[in-house]
Enzyme design. Sequence first.
Site, PDB file in Angstrom:
ATOM      1  N   TYR A 124      20.793  13.939  35.298  1.00  0.00           N
ATOM      2  CA  TYR A 124      20.849  14.823  34.140  1.00  0.00           C
ATOM      3  C   TYR A 124      22.099  14.510  33.318  1.00  0.00           C
ATOM      4  O   TYR A 124      22.964  15.357  33.111  1.00  0.00           O
ATOM      5  CB  TYR A 124      20.841  16.262  34.646  1.00  0.00           C
ATOM      6  CG  TYR A 124      20.660  17.353  33.616  1.00  0.00           C
ATOM      7  CD1 TYR A 124      19.825  17.214  32.509  1.00  0.00           C
ATOM      8  CD2 TYR A 124      21.312  18.569  33.788  1.00  0.00           C
ATOM      9  CE1 TYR A 124      19.656  18.236  31.601  1.00  0.00           C
ATOM     10  CE2 TYR A 124      21.148  19.612  32.889  1.00  0.00           C
ATOM     11  CZ  TYR A 124      20.324  19.435  31.795  1.00  0.00           C
ATOM     12  OH  TYR A 124      20.152  20.472  30.892  1.00  0.00           O
TER      13      TYR A 124
ATOM     14  N   LEU B 236      35.486   7.974  48.415  1.00  0.00           N
ATOM     15  CA  LEU B 236      35.120   8.377  47.058  1.00  0.00           C
ATOM     16  C   LEU B 236      34.980   9.891  46.965  1.00  0.00           C
ATOM     17  O   LEU B 236      34.302  10.514  47.784  1.00  0.00           O
ATOM     18  CB  LEU B 236      33.796   7.720  46.657  1.00  0.00           C
ATOM     19  CG  LEU B 236      33.181   8.179  45.317  1.00  0.00           C
ATOM     20  CD1 LEU B 236      34.059   7.787  44.145  1.00  0.00           C
ATOM     21  CD2 LEU B 236      31.769   7.597  45.153  1.00  0.00           C
ATOM     22  N   LEU B 237      35.586  10.466  45.940  1.00  0.00           N
ATOM     23  CA  LEU B 237      35.404  11.874  45.594  1.00  0.00           C
ATOM     24  C   LEU B 237      34.525  11.953  44.349  1.00  0.00           C
ATOM     25  O   LEU B 237      34.825  11.314  43.339  1.00  0.00           O
ATOM     26  CB  LEU B 237      36.747  12.546  45.321  1.00  0.00           C
ATOM     27  CG  LEU B 237      36.699  13.977  44.754  1.00  0.00           C
ATOM     28  CD1 LEU B 237      36.053  14.940  45.739  1.00  0.00           C
ATOM     29  CD2 LEU B 237      38.097  14.452  44.355  1.00  0.00           C
TER      30      LEU B 237
ATOM     31  N   GLY C 268      31.110  17.153  40.876  1.00  0.00           N
ATOM     32  CA  GLY C 268      29.847  17.413  40.202  1.00  0.00           C
ATOM     33  C   GLY C 268      28.745  16.562  40.800  1.00  0.00           C
ATOM     34  O   GLY C 268      28.559  15.414  40.409  1.00  0.00           O
TER      35      GLY C 268
ATOM     36  N   TRP D 187      21.973  16.036  41.413  1.00  0.00           N
ATOM     37  CA  TRP D 187      20.960  16.079  42.474  1.00  0.00           C
ATOM     38  C   TRP D 187      21.137  14.942  43.475  1.00  0.00           C
ATOM     39  O   TRP D 187      20.226  14.613  44.215  1.00  0.00           O
ATOM     40  CB  TRP D 187      19.562  16.082  41.857  1.00  0.00           C
ATOM     41  CG  TRP D 187      19.182  17.413  41.291  1.00  0.00           C
ATOM     42  CD1 TRP D 187      18.624  18.461  41.957  1.00  0.00           C
ATOM     43  CD2 TRP D 187      19.364  17.861  39.952  1.00  0.00           C
ATOM     44  NE1 TRP D 187      18.442  19.534  41.122  1.00  0.00           N
ATOM     45  CE2 TRP D 187      18.886  19.198  39.873  1.00  0.00           C
ATOM     46  CE3 TRP D 187      19.883  17.275  38.784  1.00  0.00           C
ATOM     47  CZ2 TRP D 187      18.917  19.938  38.701  1.00  0.00           C
ATOM     48  CZ3 TRP D 187      19.909  18.016  37.618  1.00  0.00           C
ATOM     49  CH2 TRP D 187      19.430  19.330  37.584  1.00  0.00           C
TER      50      TRP D 187
ATOM     51  N   THR E 268      29.913  20.554  44.343  1.00  0.00           N
ATOM     52  CA  THR E 268      29.117  21.171  43.296  1.00  0.00           C
ATOM     53  C   THR E 268      29.279  22.674  43.377  1.00  0.00           C
ATOM     54  O   THR E 268      29.744  23.204  44.399  1.00  0.00           O
ATOM     55  CB  THR E 268      27.626  20.791  43.454  1.00  0.00           C
ATOM     56  OG1 THR E 268      26.866  21.423  42.407  1.00  0.00           O
ATOM     57  CG2 THR E 268      27.061  21.259  44.789  1.00  0.00           C
ATOM     58  N   LEU E 269      28.903  23.377  42.309  1.00  0.00           N
ATOM     59  CA  LEU E 269      28.855  24.838  42.325  1.00  0.00           C
ATOM     60  C   LEU E 269      27.421  25.349  42.260  1.00  0.00           C
ATOM     61  O   LEU E 269      27.195  26.550  42.186  1.00  0.00           O
ATOM     62  CB  LEU E 269      29.657  25.412  41.159  1.00  0.00           C
ATOM     63  CG  LEU E 269      31.176  25.276  41.250  1.00  0.00           C
ATOM     64  CD1 LEU E 269      31.841  25.813  39.992  1.00  0.00           C
ATOM     65  CD2 LEU E 269      31.725  25.988  42.477  1.00  0.00           C
ATOM     66  N   SER E 270      26.445  24.448  42.285  1.00  0.00           N
ATOM     67  CA  SER E 270      25.038  24.817  42.200  1.00  0.00           C
ATOM     68  C   SER E 270      24.400  24.800  43.580  1.00  0.00           C
ATOM     69  O   SER E 270      24.325  23.753  44.223  1.00  0.00           O
ATOM     70  CB  SER E 270      24.293  23.854  41.278  1.00  0.00           C
ATOM     71  OG  SER E 270      22.896  24.001  41.418  1.00  0.00           O
TER      72      SER E 270
ATOM     73  N   CYS F   1      20.526  18.719  20.830  1.00  0.00           N
ATOM     74  CA  CYS F   1      21.486  17.755  21.365  1.00  0.00           C
ATOM     75  C   CYS F   1      21.159  16.340  20.905  1.00  0.00           C
ATOM     76  O   CYS F   1      22.064  15.565  20.549  1.00  0.00           O
ATOM     77  CB  CYS F   1      21.504  17.826  22.889  1.00  0.00           C
ATOM     78  SG  CYS F   1      22.122  19.383  23.562  1.00  0.00           S
TER      79      CYS F   1
END
Length: 419
Positions: free
Chosen positions: A166, A205-206, A209, A212, A230-232, A397
């Site tokens: 996304y 690796l960091l 975000g 998916w 993530t916060l999802s 967008c």
Amino acid sequence: MTTSLHRPLTDTAWPDVVHVPAGPRAVAGARVAAAIFRHAVQRLPLQVVLPTGVRIGAGGPAAPALRVHDLPSMMRRLATSGLIGFGESYVAGEWEANDLAAVIAVFARAVDKLVPSPLQHLRRLLLAAHPSADRPTSAQSPGNVHRHYDLSNELFAAFLDETMTYSAALFDHPTDAVWGDLAPAQLRKMDRLLDQAGVGPGTRLLEIGTGWGALAARAADRGAFVESVTLSSEQLDHARRRIADAGLSDRVRVRLADYRELTGSFDAIVSVEMIEAVGLEFLPAYFDTLHRCLAPGGRIALQAITMPHHRAITTQRTYTWIHKYIFPGGAIPSTRMLRNQASAVGLTMVDDLAMGVSYAATLRLWADRFDEHRGDLATLGFDELFARTWQFYLRYCEGGFRAGYLDVHQVTYRREGDS
């Protein structure tokens, strides 16, 4: 199947779409809005067809066309809510366009001149302020993320390609891109970011975000050890299943965490279009996290949506349709802001790739796909007003990137003093 968290648009859900503004202010303001609207479009390469059949605008027969169905209601919305009202009017069916993204692009190119200068100074007095509950603090950011990314994994699957990515893809030939080009272009984008960050066998690796999980899996396939946050909750579940199904659970850990609480030392950091959710006031905290977590000799590769600096400054306190209906608490920085914040914490930019044309193509393909699958939304719990909202969002967008009002950059940083 994941249950949709979105309620149908009803009087109690999003009343500002269902109800046209009323009262003396709306009626009086509509006359002023109509005069400004006519003055603006008469100088733009558009055709605007009014309900009476009268055409206004400086565009010829091939120009993008906007057809107004309910002029009084549209003008009341513009008078009371500005560009928020413009979007709500579209969702309510008060106007249509033969090429919505092209119409938006025309307005975006002329955005600094649409409203006469004396009236621009009144915007703060007339238009709504950002709700304090949307401010992207550590306490409130999870709620902002939840309202967009946790709508339904099936919703996003309806218009994303099989990588479930996304963010902007990177095309070889964006203007000619077709649907079959999208997934390879997404992988090309990921590979370039990982190459810029120097990710290979054994890299720590960091990823800030997760999305998916596509980029984390791609990095693990290279032999990296990935910490992804993530916060999802919806994305967390999907990403963990994806990692497990690929047999990569020993190399990837995905967890819920805010960027401000991250610790540790990593050889590389990647973050793809997450910075837009940070908010301009929290850019120093975001870059402080990047610097704090980057090991000496490491690299950071970001993908960030940007806008011209004067627009970022002008609109930093503006509450927009995108804030209200799509991304609460978000803000788009300028490249100057990114450069200044990086320098302030001791990071040096070593590479910058602008790829806005590729994002316009990505959004065009997403929006086309979304339109093709609109009939499936009802089975997920989304009604027609929701479909029009997201149709407007994707084309809005796309138009911004087509106009050059928005851009997207892959930017690479190292610590100052590292060779």
